[in-house]
Motif scaffolding. Structure first.
Motif, PDB file in Angstrom:
ATOM      1  N   PRO A  32      -1.093   3.268  11.354  1.00 41.95           N
ATOM      2  CA  PRO A  32      -1.516   2.039  12.037  1.00 41.95           C
ATOM      3  C   PRO A  32      -1.005   0.809  11.305  1.00 41.95           C
ATOM      4  O   PRO A  32      -0.901   0.787  10.081  1.00 41.95           O
ATOM      5  CB  PRO A  32      -3.051   2.128  11.983  1.00 41.95           C
ATOM      6  CG  PRO A  32      -3.331   2.991  10.801  1.00 41.95           C
ATOM      7  CD  PRO A  32      -2.220   3.991  10.746  1.00 41.95           C
ATOM      8  N   ALA A  33      -0.668  -0.229  12.073  1.00 38.74           N
ATOM      9  CA  ALA A  33      -0.124  -1.442  11.453  1.00 38.74           C
ATOM     10  C   ALA A  33      -1.181  -2.170  10.639  1.00 38.74           C
ATOM     11  O   ALA A  33      -0.934  -2.636   9.543  1.00 38.74           O
ATOM     12  CB  ALA A  33       0.423  -2.369  12.539  1.00 38.74           C
ATOM     13  N   ALA A 189       2.150   6.942   2.334  1.00 38.79           N
ATOM     14  CA  ALA A 189       2.475   5.770   1.514  1.00 38.79           C
ATOM     15  C   ALA A 189       2.925   4.620   2.400  1.00 38.79           C
ATOM     16  O   ALA A 189       3.555   4.820   3.435  1.00 38.79           O
ATOM     17  CB  ALA A 189       3.561   6.123   0.501  1.00 38.79           C
ATOM     18  N   VAL A 190       2.609   3.409   1.981  1.00 35.83           N
ATOM     19  CA  VAL A 190       3.014   2.192   2.678  1.00 35.83           C
ATOM     20  C   VAL A 190       4.190   1.585   1.925  1.00 35.83           C
ATOM     21  O   VAL A 190       4.124   1.436   0.693  1.00 35.83           O
ATOM     22  CB  VAL A 190       1.847   1.182   2.738  1.00 35.83           C
ATOM     23  CG1 VAL A 190       2.298  -0.122   3.374  1.00 35.83           C
ATOM     24  CG2 VAL A 190       0.677   1.780   3.511  1.00 35.83           C
ATOM     25  N   PRO A 191       5.284   1.231   2.609  1.00 31.68           N
ATOM     26  CA  PRO A 191       6.478   0.725   1.913  1.00 31.68           C
ATOM     27  C   PRO A 191       6.365  -0.737   1.495  1.00 31.68           C
ATOM     28  O   PRO A 191       7.326  -1.493   1.625  1.00 31.68           O
ATOM     29  CB  PRO A 191       7.581   0.932   2.958  1.00 31.68           C
ATOM     30  CG  PRO A 191       6.883   0.769   4.260  1.00 31.68           C
ATOM     31  CD  PRO A 191       5.513   1.388   4.057  1.00 31.68           C
ATOM     32  N   HIS A 192       5.208  -1.149   1.026  1.00 30.52           N
ATOM     33  CA  HIS A 192       5.001  -2.513   0.543  1.00 30.52           C
ATOM     34  C   HIS A 192       4.063  -2.446  -0.654  1.00 30.52           C
ATOM     35  O   HIS A 192       3.105  -1.656  -0.663  1.00 30.52           O
ATOM     36  CB  HIS A 192       4.385  -3.414   1.624  1.00 30.52           C
ATOM     37  CG  HIS A 192       5.175  -3.448   2.894  1.00 30.52           C
ATOM     38  ND1 HIS A 192       6.353  -4.137   3.017  1.00 30.52           N
ATOM     39  CD2 HIS A 192       4.960  -2.857   4.090  1.00 30.52           C
ATOM     40  CE1 HIS A 192       6.832  -3.971   4.241  1.00 30.52           C
ATOM     41  NE2 HIS A 192       6.002  -3.202   4.908  1.00 30.52           N
ATOM     42  N   PRO A 193       4.283  -3.254  -1.690  1.00 29.65           N
ATOM     43  CA  PRO A 193       3.398  -3.237  -2.865  1.00 29.65           C
ATOM     44  C   PRO A 193       2.079  -3.932  -2.561  1.00 29.65           C
ATOM     45  O   PRO A 193       1.957  -4.707  -1.609  1.00 29.65           O
ATOM     46  CB  PRO A 193       4.208  -3.996  -3.917  1.00 29.65           C
ATOM     47  CG  PRO A 193       5.040  -4.940  -3.111  1.00 29.65           C
ATOM     48  CD  PRO A 193       5.407  -4.188  -1.856  1.00 29.65           C
ATOM     49  N   CYS A 194       1.100  -3.647  -3.368  1.00 27.62           N
ATOM     50  CA  CYS A 194      -0.205  -4.307  -3.260  1.00 27.62           C
ATOM     51  C   CYS A 194       0.003  -5.825  -3.378  1.00 27.62           C
ATOM     52  O   CYS A 194       0.705  -6.291  -4.285  1.00 27.62           O
ATOM     53  CB  CYS A 194      -1.141  -3.809  -4.353  1.00 27.62           C
ATOM     54  SG  CYS A 194      -2.781  -4.565  -4.336  1.00 27.62           S
ATOM     55  N   PRO A 195      -0.595  -6.623  -2.478  1.00 28.71           N
ATOM     56  CA  PRO A 195      -0.374  -8.073  -2.506  1.00 28.71           C
ATOM     57  C   PRO A 195      -1.052  -8.788  -3.666  1.00 28.71           C
ATOM     58  O   PRO A 195      -0.711  -9.925  -3.976  1.00 28.71           O
ATOM     59  CB  PRO A 195      -0.954  -8.537  -1.165  1.00 28.71           C
ATOM     60  CG  PRO A 195      -1.995  -7.522  -0.846  1.00 28.71           C
ATOM     61  CD  PRO A 195      -1.455  -6.218  -1.351  1.00 28.71           C
ATOM     62  N   GLN A 201       1.039   0.809  -5.647  1.00 30.47           N
ATOM     63  CA  GLN A 201       1.410   1.568  -4.450  1.00 30.47           C
ATOM     64  C   GLN A 201       0.264   1.567  -3.458  1.00 30.47           C
ATOM     65  O   GLN A 201      -0.868   1.907  -3.788  1.00 30.47           O
ATOM     66  CB  GLN A 201       1.757   3.013  -4.829  1.00 30.47           C
ATOM     67  CG  GLN A 201       2.025   3.931  -3.644  1.00 30.47           C
ATOM     68  CD  GLN A 201       3.259   3.506  -2.861  1.00 30.47           C
ATOM     69  OE1 GLN A 201       4.351   3.446  -3.421  1.00 30.47           O
ATOM     70  NE2 GLN A 201       3.094   3.232  -1.577  1.00 30.47           N
ATOM     71  N   LEU A 202       0.568   1.194  -2.208  1.00 30.24           N
ATOM     72  CA  LEU A 202      -0.421   1.235  -1.144  1.00 30.24           C
ATOM     73  C   LEU A 202      -0.285   2.534  -0.354  1.00 30.24           C
ATOM     74  O   LEU A 202       0.817   3.042  -0.154  1.00 30.24           O
ATOM     75  CB  LEU A 202      -0.238   0.054  -0.190  1.00 30.24           C
ATOM     76  CG  LEU A 202      -0.448  -1.353  -0.763  1.00 30.24           C
ATOM     77  CD1 LEU A 202      -0.182  -2.392   0.320  1.00 30.24           C
ATOM     78  CD2 LEU A 202      -1.861  -1.512  -1.316  1.00 30.24           C
ATOM     79  N   VAL A 203      -1.416   3.077   0.076  1.00 30.21           N
ATOM     80  CA  VAL A 203      -1.434   4.237   0.961  1.00 30.21           C
ATOM     81  C   VAL A 203      -2.373   3.931   2.112  1.00 30.21           C
ATOM     82  O   VAL A 203      -3.342   3.180   1.960  1.00 30.21           O
ATOM     83  CB  VAL A 203      -1.896   5.515   0.233  1.00 30.21           C
ATOM     84  CG1 VAL A 203      -0.901   5.926  -0.843  1.00 30.21           C
ATOM     85  CG2 VAL A 203      -3.285   5.345  -0.362  1.00 30.21           C
ATOM     86  N   VAL A 204      -2.072   4.496   3.288  1.00 27.23           N
ATOM     87  CA  VAL A 204      -2.939   4.333   4.450  1.00 27.23           C
ATOM     88  C   VAL A 204      -3.517   5.703   4.791  1.00 27.23           C
ATOM     89  O   VAL A 204      -2.810   6.714   4.778  1.00 27.23           O
ATOM     90  CB  VAL A 204      -2.184   3.725   5.645  1.00 27.23           C
ATOM     91  CG1 VAL A 204      -1.011   4.591   6.062  1.00 27.23           C
ATOM     92  CG2 VAL A 204      -3.131   3.514   6.823  1.00 27.23           C
ATOM     93  N   VAL A 214      -6.431   1.119   4.199  1.00 22.22           N
ATOM     94  CA  VAL A 214      -5.310   0.964   3.271  1.00 22.22           C
ATOM     95  C   VAL A 214      -5.895   0.798   1.877  1.00 22.22           C
ATOM     96  O   VAL A 214      -6.804  -0.001   1.671  1.00 22.22           O
ATOM     97  CB  VAL A 214      -4.441  -0.259   3.631  1.00 22.22           C
ATOM     98  CG1 VAL A 214      -3.374  -0.489   2.566  1.00 22.22           C
ATOM     99  CG2 VAL A 214      -3.779  -0.059   4.991  1.00 22.22           C
ATOM    100  N   ARG A 215      -5.356   1.563   0.925  1.00 21.90           N
ATOM    101  CA  ARG A 215      -5.905   1.539  -0.432  1.00 21.90           C
ATOM    102  C   ARG A 215      -4.777   1.421  -1.441  1.00 21.90           C
ATOM    103  O   ARG A 215      -3.727   2.043  -1.297  1.00 21.90           O
ATOM    104  CB  ARG A 215      -6.711   2.815  -0.696  1.00 21.90           C
ATOM    105  CG  ARG A 215      -7.266   2.935  -2.121  1.00 21.90           C
ATOM    106  CD  ARG A 215      -8.093   4.192  -2.289  1.00 21.90           C
ATOM    107  NE  ARG A 215      -9.335   4.115  -1.520  1.00 21.90           N
ATOM    108  CZ  ARG A 215      -9.540   4.749  -0.373  1.00 21.90           C
ATOM    109  NH1 ARG A 215      -8.578   5.507   0.142  1.00 21.90           N
ATOM    110  NH2 ARG A 215     -10.687   4.634   0.265  1.00 21.90           N
ATOM    111  N   CYS A 216      -5.022   0.596  -2.466  1.00 20.65           N
ATOM    112  CA  CYS A 216      -4.077   0.495  -3.576  1.00 20.65           C
ATOM    113  C   CYS A 216      -4.430   1.578  -4.588  1.00 20.65           C
ATOM    114  O   CYS A 216      -5.573   1.657  -5.052  1.00 20.65           O
ATOM    115  CB  CYS A 216      -4.138  -0.885  -4.231  1.00 20.65           C
ATOM    116  SG  CYS A 216      -3.053  -1.010  -5.682  1.00 20.65           S
ATOM    117  N   GLU A 217      -3.456   2.405  -4.925  1.00 20.05           N
ATOM    118  CA  GLU A 217      -3.711   3.503  -5.854  1.00 20.05           C
ATOM    119  C   GLU A 217      -3.863   3.027  -7.285  1.00 20.05           C
ATOM    120  O   GLU A 217      -4.328   3.787  -8.139  1.00 20.05           O
ATOM    121  CB  GLU A 217      -2.583   4.532  -5.773  1.00 20.05           C
ATOM    122  CG  GLU A 217      -2.527   5.268  -4.451  1.00 20.05           C
ATOM    123  CD  GLU A 217      -1.542   6.415  -4.470  1.00 20.05           C
ATOM    124  OE1 GLU A 217      -0.431   6.235  -5.013  1.00 20.05           O
ATOM    125  OE2 GLU A 217      -1.884   7.495  -3.954  1.00 20.05           O
TER     126      GLU A 217
END
Length: 231
Positions: A32-33, A189-195, A201-204, A214-217
């Motif tokens: 999901p976006a 995995a989300v192809p964008h770093p945690c803001p 690394q972000l994962v959804v 969405v969670r930052c590992e």
């Protein structure tokens, strides 16, 4: 805990539901976006907007047929795996049909009885068929489940390696089916770093009907569709 035979039962029972969902245009996408679009570059945002404009139901131009290609792909993968496994297993464990010598004619009582036994054995409905219309996912799943449960028939018992091979296909098929029906939680995995400054690394996670997250590992910060703040 579900067994491989239970997984095969799930495929048999839920296959009509999966087939019905293949005839519907998908209403959601994976992953999901959510709020991830805020992390995209301007170029990525423009491409995302253009894609949505092309696929929206009210977009100009001809609309695609209401079909979910992803579900069709899942169905093909499951069915191919089950039928291939059933062919392989039957070749190993299914006893050849009894044969009757010819030439003595039906006037010979012994020959007639043996010929009838051979015909019944060849037509035994418990046998796996290498040709015909019943070579589909539900039939293969049911036949494989019966072999795992050692139901009597013109077969020998499965050895450990054969059981393991069938179990792998059963688990894969049930997992794909539940995922396609939105009943299996997924993680990607989300192809964008945690803001936030950690840049981790972000994962959804989602896809099982529950709200996606969405969670930052690295820092543990989370985002949901309802809130952009940390959990």
């Amino acid at each position: 805990m579900a067994t491989p035979a239970d997984d095969l039962d799930t495929i048999t029972e839920r296959w009509p539901t999966l087939r019905a969902s293949a005839g519907q245009r998908p209403v959601t996408s994976w992953p999901p976006a959510m709020g991830i679009t805020r992390l995209m570059s301007e170029e990525e945002r423009q491409e995302h907007a253009a894609e949505r404009a092309d696929t929206a139901p009210d977009a100009p131009g001809p609309r695609p047929a209401p079909v979910d290609v992803d579900v069709l792909d899942v169905m093909t993968t499951i069915e191919t795996g089950l039928i291939t496994t059933a062919d392989w297993l039957a070749e190993r464990v299914q006893r050849p049909a009894v044969t009757a010598a010819t030439g003595r004619g039906w006037s010979d009582d012994v020959h007639r009885q043996v010929a009838l036994i051979a015909a019944r054995d060849a037509a035994d409905p418990r046998r796996w068929r290498y040709t015909g219309q019943q070579r589909d996912a539900p039939t293969a799943a049911e036949w494989l489940a019966l072999r795992l449960r050692s139901v009597p028939g013109p077969f020998r018992a499965l050895d450990d390696g054969e059981r393991e091979a069938v179990a792998r296909v059963a688990t894969m098929g049930a997992t794909l089916l539940r995922r396609a029906l939105g009943e299996q939680r997924r993680r990607e995995a989300v192809p964008h770093p945690c803001p936030v400054p950690c840049g981790g690394q972000l994962v959804v996670e989602g896809g099982d009907g529950a709200p996606p997250v969405v969670r930052c590992e690295d820092c543990g910060r989370t985002w949901t569709e309802r809130s952009a703040g940390a959990a």
